[in-house]
Write a protein that holds these residues in place. Structure first.
Motif, PDB file in Angstrom:
ATOM      1  N   SER A   1       0.841  -1.193   0.000  1.00 60.33           N
ATOM      2  CA  SER A   1       0.000   0.000   0.000  1.00 60.33           C
ATOM      3  C   SER A   1       0.879   1.246   0.000  1.00 60.33           C
ATOM      4  O   SER A   1       2.056   1.196   0.361  1.00 60.33           O
ATOM      5  CB  SER A   1      -0.909   0.014   1.238  1.00 60.33           C
ATOM      6  OG  SER A   1      -0.144   0.023   2.429  1.00 60.33           O
TER       7      SER A   1
ATOM      8  N   LEU B   1      -6.798  -3.849  -6.832  1.00 64.77           N
ATOM      9  CA  LEU B   1      -6.220  -2.543  -6.519  1.00 64.77           C
ATOM     10  C   LEU B   1      -7.324  -1.640  -6.002  1.00 64.77           C
ATOM     11  O   LEU B   1      -8.299  -1.363  -6.702  1.00 64.77           O
ATOM     12  CB  LEU B   1      -5.562  -1.927  -7.752  1.00 64.77           C
ATOM     13  CG  LEU B   1      -4.892  -0.574  -7.521  1.00 64.77           C
ATOM     14  CD1 LEU B   1      -3.655  -0.754  -6.628  1.00 64.77           C
ATOM     15  CD2 LEU B   1      -4.482   0.066  -8.836  1.00 64.77           C
ATOM     16  N   ASP B   2      -7.164  -1.176  -4.759  1.00 68.21           N
ATOM     17  CA  ASP B   2      -8.143  -0.315  -4.109  1.00 68.21           C
ATOM     18  C   ASP B   2      -7.556   1.090  -4.003  1.00 68.21           C
ATOM     19  O   ASP B   2      -6.547   1.302  -3.336  1.00 68.21           O
ATOM     20  CB  ASP B   2      -8.448  -0.874  -2.716  1.00 68.21           C
ATOM     21  CG  ASP B   2      -9.530  -0.077  -1.986  1.00 68.21           C
ATOM     22  OD1 ASP B   2      -9.914   0.997  -2.479  1.00 68.21           O
ATOM     23  OD2 ASP B   2      -9.968  -0.539  -0.917  1.00 68.21           O
ATOM     24  N   THR B   3      -8.183   2.060  -4.679  1.00 68.23           N
ATOM     25  CA  THR B   3      -7.707   3.441  -4.636  1.00 68.23           C
ATOM     26  C   THR B   3      -8.607   4.323  -3.777  1.00 68.23           C
ATOM     27  O   THR B   3      -8.539   5.546  -3.847  1.00 68.23           O
ATOM     28  CB  THR B   3      -7.598   4.028  -6.058  1.00 68.23           C
ATOM     29  OG1 THR B   3      -8.859   3.893  -6.726  1.00 68.23           O
ATOM     30  CG2 THR B   3      -6.524   3.308  -6.855  1.00 68.23           C
TER      31      THR B   3
ATOM     32  N   ARG C   1     -13.454   2.416  -5.000  1.00 65.04           N
ATOM     33  CA  ARG C   1     -12.872   2.185  -6.328  1.00 65.04           C
ATOM     34  C   ARG C   1     -11.910   0.999  -6.228  1.00 65.04           C
ATOM     35  O   ARG C   1     -10.759   1.155  -5.821  1.00 65.04           O
ATOM     36  CB  ARG C   1     -12.141   3.434  -6.827  1.00 65.04           C
ATOM     37  CG  ARG C   1     -13.049   4.617  -7.133  1.00 65.04           C
ATOM     38  CD  ARG C   1     -12.225   5.801  -7.642  1.00 65.04           C
ATOM     39  NE  ARG C   1     -11.338   6.291  -6.593  1.00 65.04           N
ATOM     40  CZ  ARG C   1     -11.621   7.299  -5.783  1.00 65.04           C
ATOM     41  NH1 ARG C   1     -12.774   7.921  -5.895  1.00 65.04           N
ATOM     42  NH2 ARG C   1     -10.763   7.684  -4.856  1.00 65.04           N
TER      43      ARG C   1
ATOM     44  N   SER D   1      -0.926   6.146 -13.636  1.00 66.89           N
ATOM     45  CA  SER D   1      -1.328   6.843 -12.423  1.00 66.89           C
ATOM     46  C   SER D   1      -0.312   7.913 -12.045  1.00 66.89           C
ATOM     47  O   SER D   1       0.782   7.982 -12.609  1.00 66.89           O
ATOM     48  CB  SER D   1      -1.457   5.854 -11.262  1.00 66.89           C
ATOM     49  OG  SER D   1      -0.183   5.292 -10.954  1.00 66.89           O
TER      50      SER D   1
ATOM     51  N   LEU E   1      -0.689   9.388  -4.815  1.00 68.42           N
ATOM     52  CA  LEU E   1      -2.068   9.173  -4.420  1.00 68.42           C
ATOM     53  C   LEU E   1      -2.144   7.805  -3.739  1.00 68.42           C
ATOM     54  O   LEU E   1      -1.492   6.851  -4.180  1.00 68.42           O
ATOM     55  CB  LEU E   1      -3.003   9.214  -5.629  1.00 68.42           C
ATOM     56  CG  LEU E   1      -3.087  10.568  -6.352  1.00 68.42           C
ATOM     57  CD1 LEU E   1      -3.884  10.431  -7.642  1.00 68.42           C
ATOM     58  CD2 LEU E   1      -3.710  11.625  -5.448  1.00 68.42           C
TER      59      LEU E   1
ATOM     60  N   TYR F   1      -3.151   4.065  -2.302  1.00 68.71           N
ATOM     61  CA  TYR F   1      -3.770   2.855  -2.851  1.00 68.71           C
ATOM     62  C   TYR F   1      -3.408   1.673  -1.959  1.00 68.71           C
ATOM     63  O   TYR F   1      -2.512   1.750  -1.113  1.00 68.71           O
ATOM     64  CB  TYR F   1      -3.297   2.582  -4.285  1.00 68.71           C
ATOM     65  CG  TYR F   1      -1.826   2.224  -4.397  1.00 68.71           C
ATOM     66  CD1 TYR F   1      -1.385   0.916  -4.184  1.00 68.71           C
ATOM     67  CD2 TYR F   1      -0.879   3.193  -4.708  1.00 68.71           C
ATOM     68  CE1 TYR F   1      -0.023   0.590  -4.272  1.00 68.71           C
ATOM     69  CE2 TYR F   1       0.462   2.877  -4.794  1.00 68.71           C
ATOM     70  CZ  TYR F   1       0.880   1.575  -4.583  1.00 68.71           C
ATOM     71  OH  TYR F   1       2.213   1.267  -4.652  1.00 68.71           O
ATOM     72  N   ARG F   2      -4.082   0.575  -2.182  1.00 72.64           N
ATOM     73  CA  ARG F   2      -3.757  -0.683  -1.523  1.00 72.64           C
ATOM     74  C   ARG F   2      -3.945  -1.810  -2.526  1.00 72.64           C
ATOM     75  O   ARG F   2      -4.993  -1.890  -3.173  1.00 72.64           O
ATOM     76  CB  ARG F   2      -4.627  -0.927  -0.300  1.00 72.64           C
ATOM     77  CG  ARG F   2      -4.339  -2.272   0.389  1.00 72.64           C
ATOM     78  CD  ARG F   2      -5.145  -2.437   1.673  1.00 72.64           C
ATOM     79  NE  ARG F   2      -4.918  -3.751   2.263  1.00 72.64           N
ATOM     80  CZ  ARG F   2      -3.851  -4.084   2.979  1.00 72.64           C
ATOM     81  NH1 ARG F   2      -2.896  -3.175   3.191  1.00 72.64           N
ATOM     82  NH2 ARG F   2      -3.705  -5.289   3.482  1.00 72.64           N
TER      83      ARG F   2
ATOM     84  N   LEU G   1      -5.680   8.814 -10.424  1.00 69.40           N
ATOM     85  CA  LEU G   1      -5.696   7.589  -9.645  1.00 69.40           C
ATOM     86  C   LEU G   1      -5.343   6.416 -10.546  1.00 69.40           C
ATOM     87  O   LEU G   1      -5.634   6.434 -11.747  1.00 69.40           O
ATOM     88  CB  LEU G   1      -7.084   7.367  -9.033  1.00 69.40           C
ATOM     89  CG  LEU G   1      -7.505   8.355  -7.946  1.00 69.40           C
ATOM     90  CD1 LEU G   1      -9.003   8.247  -7.700  1.00 69.40           C
ATOM     91  CD2 LEU G   1      -6.733   8.084  -6.658  1.00 69.40           C
ATOM     92  N   ALA G   2      -4.698   5.412  -9.986  1.00 67.53           N
ATOM     93  CA  ALA G   2      -4.296   4.247 -10.777  1.00 67.53           C
ATOM     94  C   ALA G   2      -5.513   3.633 -11.464  1.00 67.53           C
ATOM     95  O   ALA G   2      -6.503   3.289 -10.822  1.00 67.53           O
ATOM     96  CB  ALA G   2      -3.618   3.214  -9.886  1.00 67.53           C
ATOM     97  N   THR G   3      -5.452   3.537 -12.777  1.00 67.08           N
ATOM     98  CA  THR G   3      -6.547   3.008 -13.575  1.00 67.08           C
ATOM     99  C   THR G   3      -5.989   2.093 -14.655  1.00 67.08           C
ATOM    100  O   THR G   3      -4.984   2.413 -15.291  1.00 67.08           O
ATOM    101  CB  THR G   3      -7.355   4.145 -14.242  1.00 67.08           C
ATOM    102  OG1 THR G   3      -7.854   5.013 -13.224  1.00 67.08           O
ATOM    103  CG2 THR G   3      -8.516   3.600 -15.051  1.00 67.08           C
TER     104      THR G   3
END
Length: 297
Positions: free
Chosen positions: A46, A72-74, A78, A90, A94, A96-97, A129-131
């Protein structure tokens, strides 16, 4: 420890799994960017607000999950699922986990490009955000350019230019730059050239590998294919010939029992005269003389 100090992340691994843990990490600089590659046992990772405050990256991140996906949890409900072969774009700072999808090893590559407003043409990146990268018409050149930058053995005539190109393609893919911008179109041409070279490297042994065949696979015209090679060191034809000569050079030494004629045909040459002429031009001696020297230097 490397993840904590270099990437500013928090890594979690159950105590009972630590003894069996194994992993490898390497990184190298390409122009202004840093490329990293990790192979390791599965673990939770994370990037928290505390991590960001401790080590700010201020970079655009382009990641490739070669193997070993997961969730992936942002934040804000999400949650995305990543599988083998997926890519993500990304901003580094920012939270994330990431949770592994299984207990197997993972293989991960990432290119980080420090934020530079001029390089990124004013495209907003600090809220990305990571997408997961969506497969579009730009996917093939984007991936090919990523491969060229992230693989240490790849030859880049101008590393800084290629880093700028992939950053611009990434930002365009996230909808922050217009595809018609001259700089974005130049980036696309660069990616298409590397994609063409991947096809050529794969199929160089085929004697009927033509510009038309490569262009068809890329979904562009033959004229467009030649245009993408205009600013390269070599034309399409010379690039293909160089690949074939290099392969012949390898076979001459590694397979000493293979006749020179068969080496030529195995590398895609349909003319022995052409093969001998190009080989002598590249190495200053005939194929047989090169083999007798027994050297790859």
């Amino acid at each position: 420890m490397r993840g904590k100090s270099l990437f500013g992340v928090t890594i979690e691994l159950a105590a009972e799994k630590r003894r069996a843990f194994k992993g490898a990490f390497q990184a190298h600089r390409v122009g202004s960017a840093m490329t990293s590659e990790m192979r390791a046992s599965a673990y939770h990772v994370s990037r928290t607000e505390a991590d960001i405050a401790r080590i700010a990256g201020d970079s655009l991140c382009i990641a490739f999950q070669v193997k070993g996906g997961g969730l992936l949890d942002t934040g804000g409900d999400r949650v995305q699922s990543f599988k083998d072969g997926d890519m993500a774009i990304s901003y580094s700072d920012l939270p994330y986990r990431a949770t592994p999808g299984g207990h197997d090893e993972f293989h991960f590559r990432v290119i980080t490009v420090p934020f530079d407003n001029e390089l990124m043409l004013g495209g907003q990146t600090r809220d990305l955000l990571a997408t997961r990268f969506t497969e579009t018409a730009y996917a093939r050149p984007f991936r090919a350019l990523f491969n060229a930058i992230s693989e240490r053995h790849a030859h880049l005539a101008n590393p800084d230019a290629e880093v700028a190109h992939i950053a611009r393609l990434a930002i365009m893919a996230r909808g922050r730059l217009a595809p018609g911008m001259p700089e974005v179109r130049a980036a696309l041409r660069s990616g298409l050239r590397y994609a063409a070279e991947e096809i050529m490297a794969r199929d160089k042994h085929q004697q009927k590998l033509t510009p038309a065949k490569v262009a068809l696979e890329l979904g562009i015209s033959v004229r467009q294919l030649h245009v993408v090679f205009e600013h390269a060191e070599l034309t399409f034809a010379r690039t293909l010939a160089s690949m074939r000569i290099s392969e012949a050079r390898r076979l001459l030494v590694e397979r000493p029992a293979l006749p020179v004629t068969e080496v030529a045909y195995a590398c895609g040459f349909d003319s022995l005269a052409t093969f001998y002429r190009l080989f002598a031009g590249a190495y200053g001696m005939a194929p047989g003389e090169f083999r007798a020297s027994g050297s790859l230097h």
